[in-house]
Structures are given as C-alpha cells and as structure tokens.
Design an enzyme around this catalytic site. Sequence first.
Site, PDB file in Angstrom:
ATOM      1  N   ARG A  86      44.819  36.139  33.283  1.00  0.00           N
ATOM      2  CA  ARG A  86      45.016  36.180  34.741  1.00  0.00           C
ATOM      3  C   ARG A  86      46.277  35.426  35.132  1.00  0.00           C
ATOM      4  O   ARG A  86      47.021  35.853  36.016  1.00  0.00           O
ATOM      5  CB  ARG A  86      43.780  35.615  35.452  1.00  0.00           C
ATOM      6  CG  ARG A  86      43.818  35.832  36.955  1.00  0.00           C
ATOM      7  CD  ARG A  86      42.496  35.522  37.608  1.00  0.00           C
ATOM      8  NE  ARG A  86      42.135  34.112  37.485  1.00  0.00           N
ATOM      9  CZ  ARG A  86      40.972  33.601  37.867  1.00  0.00           C
ATOM     10  NH1 ARG A  86      40.050  34.399  38.396  1.00  0.00           N
ATOM     11  NH2 ARG A  86      40.709  32.326  37.722  1.00  0.00           N
ATOM     12  N   LYS A 188      46.576  34.323  41.505  1.00  0.00           N
ATOM     13  CA  LYS A 188      46.155  32.952  41.832  1.00  0.00           C
ATOM     14  C   LYS A 188      47.412  32.122  42.068  1.00  0.00           C
ATOM     15  O   LYS A 188      47.873  31.373  41.208  1.00  0.00           O
ATOM     16  CB  LYS A 188      45.308  32.382  40.698  1.00  0.00           C
ATOM     17  CG  LYS A 188      44.408  31.249  41.146  1.00  0.00           C
ATOM     18  CD  LYS A 188      43.269  31.045  40.163  1.00  0.00           C
ATOM     19  CE  LYS A 188      42.503  29.774  40.425  1.00  0.00           C
ATOM     20  NZ  LYS A 188      41.793  29.737  41.703  1.00  0.00           N
ATOM     21  N   GLU A 224      36.247  38.415  50.314  1.00  0.00           N
ATOM     22  CA  GLU A 224      35.745  37.322  49.480  1.00  0.00           C
ATOM     23  C   GLU A 224      35.750  36.035  50.281  1.00  0.00           C
ATOM     24  O   GLU A 224      36.238  35.990  51.410  1.00  0.00           O
ATOM     25  CB  GLU A 224      36.589  37.174  48.219  1.00  0.00           C
ATOM     26  CG  GLU A 224      38.025  36.750  48.473  1.00  0.00           C
ATOM     27  CD  GLU A 224      38.755  36.399  47.178  1.00  0.00           C
ATOM     28  OE1 GLU A 224      38.137  35.782  46.296  1.00  0.00           O
ATOM     29  OE2 GLU A 224      39.946  36.738  47.068  1.00  0.00           O
TER      30      GLU A 224
HETATM   31  C1  LIG Z   1      40.265  33.026  46.058  1.00  0.00           C
HETATM   32  C2  LIG Z   1      39.341  32.877  44.900  1.00  0.00           C
HETATM   33  N1  LIG Z   1      38.429  33.829  44.682  1.00  0.00           N
HETATM   34  C3  LIG Z   1      37.567  33.754  43.650  1.00  0.00           C
HETATM   35  C4  LIG Z   1      37.596  32.688  42.760  1.00  0.00           C
HETATM   36  C5  LIG Z   1      36.629  32.646  41.625  1.00  0.00           C
HETATM   37  O1  LIG Z   1      37.279  32.958  40.434  1.00  0.00           O
HETATM   38  P1  LIG Z   1      36.707  32.438  39.056  1.00  0.00           P
HETATM   39  O2  LIG Z   1      35.329  32.988  38.925  1.00  0.00           O
HETATM   40  O3  LIG Z   1      37.625  33.011  38.035  1.00  0.00           O
HETATM   41  O4  LIG Z   1      36.723  30.959  39.119  1.00  0.00           O
HETATM   42  C6  LIG Z   1      38.531  31.663  42.949  1.00  0.00           C
HETATM   43  C7  LIG Z   1      38.594  30.523  42.022  1.00  0.00           C
HETATM   44  O5  LIG Z   1      39.272  30.615  41.023  1.00  0.00           O
HETATM   45  C8  LIG Z   1      39.439  31.771  44.027  1.00  0.00           C
HETATM   46  O6  LIG Z   1      40.352  30.804  44.240  1.00  0.00           O
END
Ligand SMILES: Cc1ncc(COP(=O)(O)O)c(C=O)c1O
Length: 346
Positions: A86, A188, A224
């Site tokens: 990612r 991210k 989300e």
């Molecule tokens: C905006 C956002 N959505 C979702 C997630 C959840 O992702 P993950 O399950 O990879 O931690 C995160 C955290 O990383 C995030 O910052």
Amino acid sequence: MAKAPEPSTIDWANLGFNYMDLPYRFLAHYSDGKWDDGELTEDATLHISEGSTGLHYGQADFEGLKAYRTKNGEINLFRPDRNAARMHKSCERLLMPAFPEDKFIAAVKSVVKANADYVPPYGTGGTLYLRPLMIGVGGNIGVHPAQEYIFTVFAMPVGAYYKGGVTPTNFTTSYYDRAAPHGTGQSKVGGNYGGSLLPGDEAHKAGYSDVIYLDPATHKKIEEAGSANFFGVTKDNEFVTPKSDSILPSITKYSLLYLAEHNLGMKPVQGDVFIDDLDRFTEAGAMGTAAVIAPIGGIEYHDKLHVFYSETEVGPVTQKLYDTLTGIQFGDVEAPEGWIQKVPLD
Ligand SMILES: Cc1ncc(COP(=O)(O)O)c(C=O)c1O
C-alpha cells in the site's frame, strides 16, 4: 521530548495511544536516484531543510501496523506485506520513490527486534504500533517532486482500544468531504488527514466518536470513517462494505471480508451502501488497525440517529469477527496462509 520510560515501569494494561520516544528507529535516505541501506538510529529528531516538500506540498505518506506478543513470548506481525504494497501505491500517487517492499518488511522487523522489550506482554491487550513514514526533503521551492527523501520506521507501545470489552459508540455524518472523487482518498497520504481534523473535531464536540464520510460526488452513499472502513451485517448473513475509489483500502477490511466468508460462512459483498437505506443492516462497525473493529451503535444523519444492533451492546456477529481477527493476530487462532510473519528475536 523525554525518552520512553524503562519497560519494567510501564503499566501495560493502561496504555493509551500516545507518542513515545523508544530507543531505536530505522532511517534511510534517498538521493542521486537511489535509496541507501538505512540503519537503526537512536536519534528521534529528523534534521531536514526548510525547503522540504513534505512540509510545504504534502509530499508525505505513511503506514500503520502492529506487532503482537503471543502466549509463548514470540512476536507476530500481521500482514506487513500488505502495508509495504500500500505504501508503494501511495508513493506512486505522490511521485515518490517507493522503498523496496522486502526492505520495508526487514526495516519493520529490525525496529521491533531492537525495541522488543517494549512489545507489551500477552494478555494485556497492548501492542507495539509501528509507523513507517516517507517525506520529500532537501532545498525546494517550486511545486515539483523533491530530489531527496527520508524513509523512517518508528514505534511505540499502545494500549488495548477497549479496556472493558468491545463497546459500541455513535458516529455522525458531515457536510465536509474527506476525499475528492479522483483525488488521493485511496492513498495513505498526509494531506488527507490534515483536512479531516476540523470535521473530526466537530464530531467529537457534538459527542460522536468520529465522522462517517459520504461519497463526495452525491453525498448519498457511505464512504468510510476518519481512520477506518465501514461494514454492515444484513439479515441475510451478508458482510457488506462500500466499494469506492476514494476510500483507503483497509487491510483489516480485506482480512474481515475473507474471515466473514471462510470462518463465519457469510457472503462477502463490496458495493454501494446508501445512507437512507440503513434498515438493511442488523449490525454495523468501523474496521482498521487501531480498533480492529469499533461497533457502531448508531449513525446520525439529518438530525436523526439510526441505531443498528444496540447503543450499548455489541452484536454477536461483530463480536465473533473481532474475536477471530484478534485471535489470529495474537497467535491463538490459526491464521490463513501468509498472514502472520514472525519477528526473529535472536
Ligand atoms: C482513512 C483510513 N481508512 C481506513 C483505515 C484502516 O486501514 P487498515 O485496516 O489498513 O489499518 C485507516 C487506517 O490505516 C485510515 O487512515
């Protein structure tokens, strides 16, 4: 900033989610078109130019993952290859040179090993949180990608998200968007989070635990939460989660889609989740590395609170998903092939 306390003095069962300056972090530099090997360092301060693009133009991306202490004292990493992949994608979006994925995993393992005394004991619910971070540095002023970069991985012990068992909280919707339709929502990158501080603050002040963002084009569909993806459970035993190009592809989400199907016999569905059609769900939650699963009691939308299972009790499917995933992470439940990587400790 004071150094972290001696491990023997830490109250592992009552840690929050706070920065701590641990003894070691990994630091690598990119210049003249290549990454150096990087090394562990004791210096927690980055020394960078005032012209760094990471400071001015948001040329900065990061990751978040955890190391888990098992019953027999080993240390597990949960799917670090997915974080490496990612971050590679986030780098491509910001024209940054990805740190090679195998070296990303090696760097994470070296930081865990060097700070192993700070991985909380099994049974306390605590974990070692790891923060890989890349920023553009060097003397720049025009809006162009930097010629030099820093990649670092630092760590800190963090507490169990839930101290007295998994409990639901209420979420709210917002006038603000987290991401644009063809923007950087699926990466991210630092800029996504700066813009989320104000809506997040408004939600907290109004008594909600976070914002559930709606799709930026129509404001009709759930996207989300601020740092977690959404799921709902239907009467027909479906595990439903939004499909959108502007949400972060959560590693917890893809893991739960798999476990819902293979361990709980549910039908995994990725598709539209309309905010005015929440009656289809018997349970709902937010999923991400920090909380694993945060059960959603209700969602406020246009001054009305839609309650799912209960505002005070976690639903049975949500609890089962939570127990299965945390069981895998802490080594108590058999993991699907390749999900757990051991940190070599000698
Ligand atoms: C905006 C956002 N959505 C979702 C997630 C959840 O992702 P993950 O399950 O990879 O931690 C995160 C955290 O990383 C995030 O910052």
